[in-house]
Scaffold this active site. Structure first.
Site, PDB file in Angstrom:
ATOM      1  N   HIS A   1     -52.728  20.113   7.071  1.00  0.00           N
ATOM      2  CA  HIS A   1     -52.508  18.823   7.206  1.00  0.00           C
ATOM      3  C   HIS A   1     -53.659  17.940   7.807  1.00  0.00           C
ATOM      4  O   HIS A   1     -54.000  16.889   7.318  1.00  0.00           O
ATOM      5  CB  HIS A   1     -50.986  18.282   8.048  1.00  0.00           C
ATOM      6  CG  HIS A   1     -49.665  18.778   7.334  1.00  0.00           C
ATOM      7  ND1 HIS A   1     -49.490  20.198   6.901  1.00  0.00           N
ATOM      8  CD2 HIS A   1     -48.801  17.878   7.006  1.00  0.00           C
ATOM      9  CE1 HIS A   1     -48.159  20.041   6.539  1.00  0.00           C
ATOM     10  NE2 HIS A   1     -47.775  18.667   6.551  1.00  0.00           N
TER      11      HIS A   1
ATOM     12  N   GLN B   1       0.710  -1.255  -0.090  1.00  0.00           N
ATOM     13  CA  GLN B   1       0.035   0.050  -0.096  1.00  0.00           C
ATOM     14  C   GLN B   1       0.585   1.281  -0.003  1.00  0.00           C
ATOM     15  O   GLN B   1       0.461   2.142  -0.702  1.00  0.00           O
ATOM     16  CB  GLN B   1      -1.038   0.014   1.254  1.00  0.00           C
ATOM     17  CG  GLN B   1      -2.106  -1.164   1.034  1.00  0.00           C
ATOM     18  CD  GLN B   1      -2.738  -1.047  -0.219  1.00  0.00           C
ATOM     19  OE1 GLN B   1      -3.365  -0.522  -0.542  1.00  0.00           O
ATOM     20  NE2 GLN B   1      -2.303  -2.065  -1.212  1.00  0.00           N
TER      21      GLN B   1
ATOM     22  N   HIS C   1       1.677   3.155  -3.391  1.00  0.00           N
ATOM     23  CA  HIS C   1       0.747   3.613  -4.058  1.00  0.00           C
ATOM     24  C   HIS C   1       0.918   4.966  -4.384  1.00  0.00           C
ATOM     25  O   HIS C   1       0.640   5.887  -5.305  1.00  0.00           O
ATOM     26  CB  HIS C   1      -0.779   3.566  -3.498  1.00  0.00           C
ATOM     27  CG  HIS C   1      -1.517   2.370  -3.934  1.00  0.00           C
ATOM     28  ND1 HIS C   1      -2.036   2.088  -5.191  1.00  0.00           N
ATOM     29  CD2 HIS C   1      -1.545   1.279  -3.230  1.00  0.00           C
ATOM     30  CE1 HIS C   1      -2.555   0.960  -4.985  1.00  0.00           C
ATOM     31  NE2 HIS C   1      -2.429   0.233  -4.092  1.00  0.00           N
TER      32      HIS C   1
ATOM     33  N   GLU D   1      -8.644   1.728   6.126  1.00  0.00           N
ATOM     34  CA  GLU D   1      -9.200   1.368   5.106  1.00  0.00           C
ATOM     35  C   GLU D   1      -9.220  -0.469   4.677  1.00  0.00           C
ATOM     36  O   GLU D   1     -10.103  -1.046   4.619  1.00  0.00           O
ATOM     37  CB  GLU D   1      -8.525   1.931   3.540  1.00  0.00           C
ATOM     38  CG  GLU D   1      -9.113   1.440   2.336  1.00  0.00           C
ATOM     39  CD  GLU D   1      -8.252   1.820   1.260  1.00  0.00           C
ATOM     40  OE1 GLU D   1      -6.909   2.378   1.545  1.00  0.00           O
ATOM     41  OE2 GLU D   1      -8.525   1.635  -0.155  1.00  0.00           O
ATOM     42  N   HIS D   2      -7.700  -0.720   4.902  1.00  0.00           N
ATOM     43  CA  HIS D   2      -7.512  -2.271   4.925  1.00  0.00           C
ATOM     44  C   HIS D   2      -6.902  -2.738   6.435  1.00  0.00           C
ATOM     45  O   HIS D   2      -6.173  -2.019   6.822  1.00  0.00           O
ATOM     46  CB  HIS D   2      -6.579  -2.447   3.873  1.00  0.00           C
ATOM     47  CG  HIS D   2      -6.882  -2.078   2.437  1.00  0.00           C
ATOM     48  ND1 HIS D   2      -6.043  -1.088   1.844  1.00  0.00           N
ATOM     49  CD2 HIS D   2      -7.685  -2.441   1.581  1.00  0.00           C
ATOM     50  CE1 HIS D   2      -6.580  -0.984   0.582  1.00  0.00           C
ATOM     51  NE2 HIS D   2      -7.482  -1.801   0.437  1.00  0.00           N
TER      52      HIS D   2
ATOM     53  N   ASP E   1      -7.130  -6.391  -3.800  1.00  0.00           N
ATOM     54  CA  ASP E   1      -7.228  -5.341  -4.653  1.00  0.00           C
ATOM     55  C   ASP E   1      -7.476  -5.925  -6.222  1.00  0.00           C
ATOM     56  O   ASP E   1      -7.901  -4.866  -6.770  1.00  0.00           O
ATOM     57  CB  ASP E   1      -5.579  -4.652  -4.797  1.00  0.00           C
ATOM     58  CG  ASP E   1      -5.308  -3.737  -3.678  1.00  0.00           C
ATOM     59  OD1 ASP E   1      -6.222  -3.501  -2.867  1.00  0.00           O
ATOM     60  OD2 ASP E   1      -4.199  -3.515  -3.399  1.00  0.00           O
TER      61      ASP E   1
HETATM   62  N1  LIG Z   1      -9.166   4.217  -1.319  1.00  0.00           N
HETATM   63  C1  LIG Z   1      -9.478   3.638  -2.232  1.00  0.00           C
HETATM   64  O1  LIG Z   1     -10.304   2.649  -2.502  1.00  0.00           O
HETATM   65  C2  LIG Z   1      -8.271   3.628  -3.508  1.00  0.00           C
HETATM   66  C3  LIG Z   1      -8.160   2.658  -4.459  1.00  0.00           C
HETATM   67  C4  LIG Z   1      -7.109   2.707  -5.557  1.00  0.00           C
HETATM   68  C5  LIG Z   1      -6.113   3.786  -5.472  1.00  0.00           C
HETATM   69  N2  LIG Z   1      -6.273   4.697  -4.286  1.00  0.00           N
HETATM   70  C6  LIG Z   1      -5.588   5.761  -4.186  1.00  0.00           C
HETATM   71  O2  LIG Z   1      -5.681   6.624  -5.414  1.00  0.00           O
HETATM   72  C7  LIG Z   1      -4.737   7.437  -5.521  1.00  0.00           C
HETATM   73  C8  LIG Z   1      -4.225   7.630  -6.944  1.00  0.00           C
HETATM   74  O3  LIG Z   1      -3.773   8.784  -7.007  1.00  0.00           O
HETATM   75  P1  LIG Z   1      -2.895   8.971  -8.474  1.00  0.00           P
HETATM   76  O4  LIG Z   1      -2.058  10.513  -8.139  1.00  0.00           O
HETATM   77  O5  LIG Z   1      -1.815   7.967  -8.883  1.00  0.00           O
HETATM   78  O6  LIG Z   1      -3.880   9.381  -9.537  1.00  0.00           O
HETATM   79  P2  LIG Z   1      -5.480  10.236  -9.560  1.00  0.00           P
HETATM   80  O7  LIG Z   1      -6.117   9.976 -10.878  1.00  0.00           O
HETATM   81  O8  LIG Z   1      -6.105  10.286  -8.240  1.00  0.00           O
HETATM   82  O9  LIG Z   1      -4.722  11.639  -9.404  1.00  0.00           O
HETATM   83  C9  LIG Z   1      -4.051  12.423 -10.578  1.00  0.00           C
HETATM   84  C10 LIG Z   1      -4.575  13.714 -10.843  1.00  0.00           C
HETATM   85  O10 LIG Z   1      -4.357  14.508  -9.625  1.00  0.00           O
HETATM   86  C11 LIG Z   1      -4.204  15.946 -10.069  1.00  0.00           C
HETATM   87  N3  LIG Z   1      -2.994  16.620  -9.529  1.00  0.00           N
HETATM   88  C12 LIG Z   1      -1.800  15.943  -9.006  1.00  0.00           C
HETATM   89  N4  LIG Z   1      -0.997  17.059  -8.553  1.00  0.00           N
HETATM   90  C13 LIG Z   1      -1.631  18.047  -8.439  1.00  0.00           C
HETATM   91  C14 LIG Z   1      -1.514  19.388  -7.921  1.00  0.00           C
HETATM   92  N5  LIG Z   1      -0.279  19.639  -7.373  1.00  0.00           N
HETATM   93  N6  LIG Z   1      -2.404  20.434  -7.890  1.00  0.00           N
HETATM   94  C15 LIG Z   1      -3.762  19.855  -8.375  1.00  0.00           C
HETATM   95  N7  LIG Z   1      -3.827  18.521  -8.956  1.00  0.00           N
HETATM   96  C16 LIG Z   1      -3.132  17.736  -9.108  1.00  0.00           C
HETATM   97  C17 LIG Z   1      -3.963  16.000 -11.358  1.00  0.00           C
HETATM   98  O11 LIG Z   1      -5.081  16.493 -11.941  1.00  0.00           O
HETATM   99  C18 LIG Z   1      -3.904  14.464 -12.115  1.00  0.00           C
HETATM  100  O12 LIG Z   1      -4.873  14.314 -13.076  1.00  0.00           O
HETATM  101  C19 LIG Z   1      -3.560   7.024  -4.596  1.00  0.00           C
HETATM  102  O13 LIG Z   1      -3.468   7.748  -3.554  1.00  0.00           O
HETATM  103  C20 LIG Z   1      -3.905   5.770  -4.172  1.00  0.00           C
HETATM  104  O14 LIG Z   1      -3.337   5.335  -3.072  1.00  0.00           O
HETATM  105  C21 LIG Z   1      -7.410   4.463  -3.356  1.00  0.00           C
HETATM  106  N1  LIG Z   2      -5.247  -0.946  -2.887  1.00  0.00           N
HETATM  107  C1  LIG Z   2      -5.857  -0.089  -3.594  1.00  0.00           C
HETATM  108  C2  LIG Z   2      -7.205   0.688  -2.858  1.00  0.00           C
HETATM  109  O1  LIG Z   2      -6.511   1.424  -1.617  1.00  0.00           O
HETATM  110  C3  LIG Z   2      -6.409  -0.466  -4.936  1.00  0.00           C
HETATM  111  C4  LIG Z   2      -5.593  -1.135  -5.777  1.00  0.00           C
HETATM  112  C5  LIG Z   2      -5.702  -0.942  -7.120  1.00  0.00           C
HETATM  113  N2  LIG Z   2      -4.696  -1.809  -7.658  1.00  0.00           N
HETATM  114  C6  LIG Z   2      -3.692  -1.967  -6.555  1.00  0.00           C
HETATM  115  N3  LIG Z   2      -4.320  -1.564  -5.635  1.00  0.00           N
HETATM  116 ZN   LIG Z   3      -3.431  -1.476  -3.701  1.00  0.00          ZN
END
Ligand SMILES: NC(=O)c1ccc[n+]([C@@H]2O[C@H](COP(=O)([O-])OP(=O)(O)OC[C@H]3O[C@@H](n4cnc5c(N)ncnc54)[C@H](O)[C@@H]3O)[C@@H](O)[C@H]2O)c1
Ligand SMILES: N[C@H](CO)Cc1c[nH]c[nH+]1
Ligand SMILES: [Zn+2]
Length: 433
Positions: free
Chosen positions: A422, A261, A264, A329-330, A363
């Site tokens: 009413h 995690q 990510h 979350e997990h 995941d």
């Molecule tokens: N909770 C869940 O269920 C779950 C599941 C999968 C992934 N995740 C999380 O999702 C997130 C994915 O993040 P990611 O960044 O790879 O993709 P993302 O698509 O969430 O974010 C990317 C976008 O963030 C914006 N951004 C980035 N920097 C910025 C800034 N300085 N100012 C304004 N906007 C900005 C941009 O528009 C960019 O397109 C990770 O934190 C991951 O841990 C959570």
């Molecule tokens: N762990 C993420 C949710 O927090 C989901 C994910 C997608 N691919 C890998 N991991």
């Molecule tokens: Zn994951």
């Protein structure tokens, strides 16, 4: 490896744990203001603002929104292009996710009381849902399945999927997953600007009724800010894992489960709770050795140094108390009798039972949804599910006798509230006996 070491017997334990899990006020208000400005701009200027922000944040050179639309043919072409092993894995995962989510489908129900009055609930699907699939630091084909399949099972009229493509690199597996999950069009946009477009609509992006899906801190905050104009599923921000271990698992397994995690996002959070100090030392040694073997070493090191922790607890009961306070979350229960211990857990997005259930399997393909509440919102939120794409209308159909009986109850209550219309509306239905 640099990470926080805490013990529940430390005098400042509570304060340190709170500090570790909170976002700093400056960070909070910086993100809130930035997101607010982006939302207002997209609301005002529509596609033009959307294209500008996409070019800026995703390093694109689009001149028009049309360049950011990926149609059904392109999705099918990607499906045909990906390696057979990837396609097969996607199809198996999709089937397992579908089979799990079908069990969540709620049906309408009704009954008649003794006067023949009909009472019930009519369940309908959303007309139009926006699916956010993250794509900034990694591509997430699995999140396409986790978003789109419950929507499909619920019978949503139309889904609008958005996902950013940094540097214009479209990820074939993401597009192929969309084809497998029955999505017919993808918009290559992300961040707060994509959430704003889905909430308010632009010339190209249709406004939706509800926005679901995970994302980074900007996406999570944008969803929070547009809530009310549209529905949202939950706050599903940077990933989190808490592992509780009894000290008898392989330390390498635990180290890698934490990293799974942490990798990510620099803002992800990975925490170990364990009553065995020597085992915690062994996990830390495993982490130091294993981190150098991973492509995302830099992200993992930052995440573990800033937000990660190895925490010594007095015993396993105390570890579970900390879990309930963190509402992660997990939650991985890497311990004997995990099913019994799970009964003491009140707050967690998903619980992984036993040493052979790494969070990573959830995941991708176990079946339950991986879109889960973060930042302790598991205290009041649940995993994304078919229920997020369904809503309920109450049904009340009075027989003449039933209306008369209810009017006799409603009338004095209405008069006690001073609401005479009413009362009289009800009284018209009274039948003299
Ligand atoms: N909770 C869940 O269920 C779950 C599941 C999968 C992934 N995740 C999380 O999702 C997130 C994915 O993040 P990611 O960044 O790879 O993709 P993302 O698509 O969430 O974010 C990317 C976008 O963030 C914006 N951004 C980035 N920097 C910025 C800034 N300085 N100012 C304004 N906007 C900005 C941009 O528009 C960019 O397109 C990770 O934190 C991951 O841990 C959570
Ligand atoms: N762990 C993420 C949710 O927090 C989901 C994910 C997608 N691919 C890998 N991991
Ligand atoms: Zn994951």
């Amino acid at each position: 490896m640099n990470t926080h070491r805490l013990s529940s017997t430390d005098a400042d334990f509570d304060a340190r744990l709170d500090a570790l899990t909170a976002w700093s006020e400056e960070r909070d208000s910086e993100v809130t203001e930035r997101v607010h400005a982006i939302i207002q701009d997209v609301r005002r200027r529509g596609d033009a603002a959307l294209v500008e922000y996409t070019n800026r944040f995703d390093r694109r050179q689009a001149t028009d929104m049309a360049e950011l639309v990926i149609d059904a043919d392109a999705l099918q072409a990607a499906l045909a292009r990906i390696p057979a092993a990837h396609r097969e894995a996607l199809e198996i995962a999709a089937e397992r996710v579908r089979s799990y989510h079908r069990r969540q489908l709620t049906e309408s129900w009704q009954y008649r009381d003794e006067d023949g009055t009909l009472l019930g609930q009519q369940v309908t699907a959303l007309d139009r849902a926006g699916l956010y699939v993250p794509g900034g630091k990694a591509a997430y084909p699995s999140s396409v399945l986790m978003n789109a399949i419950p929507a499909q099972v619920a019978g949503v009229g139309e889904v609008v999927m958005v996902s950013p493509s940094p540097d214009g690199e479209l990820n074939d597996t993401v597009l192929a997953a969309a084809a497998i999950a029955g999505v017919s069009r993808v918009l290559s946009i992300g961040g707060a600007q994509a959430v704003a477009a889905l909430a308010y609509g632009t010339e190209t992006v249709p406004a939706v009724d509800k926005i679901v899906g995970p994302g980074n801190i900007y996406v999570a905050e944008a969803k929070r800010q547009v809530f009310g104009k549209v529905g949202i599923d939950m706050i599903a921000g940077p990933s989190e894992i808490v592992v509780v271990c009894d000290g008898h698992s392989d330390p390498d397994w635990i180290a890698m489960d934490l990293f799974s995690q942490a990798e990510h996002d620099e803002e992800a959070q990975a925490i170990l709770l364990c009553p065995d100090a020597a085992f915690i030392d062994a996990v830390q040694a495993s982490m130091a050795r294993l981190v150098t073997t991973l492509e995302r070493e830099t992200i993992i090191r930052t995440s573990m140094a800033d937000r990660g922790a190895l925490i010594l607890t007095r015993d396993l009961n105390e570890a579970i108390e900390v879990v309930n306070r963190l509402a992660p979350e997990h939650l991985e229960l890497s311990m004997a009798d995990a099913e019994q211990w799970a009964k003491k857990v009140r707050h967690a997005g998903a619980i992984f039972l036993g040493r052979h259930t790494p969070e990573a399997l959830g995941d991708y393909c176990a079946g339950p949804n991986h879109v889960l509440p973060t930042s302790a919102t598991a205290r009041f939120s649940s995993p994304l599910g078919v229920y997020d794409f369904q809503k309920r209308s109450s049904l009340i159909g009075c027989s003449p006798a039933g209306a008369s009986r209810l009017a006799a109850v409603a009338s004095p209550l209405a008069r006690s509230e001073g609401l005479t219309a009413h009362a009289r509306s009800a009284e018209y239905r009274l039948i003299e006996s």
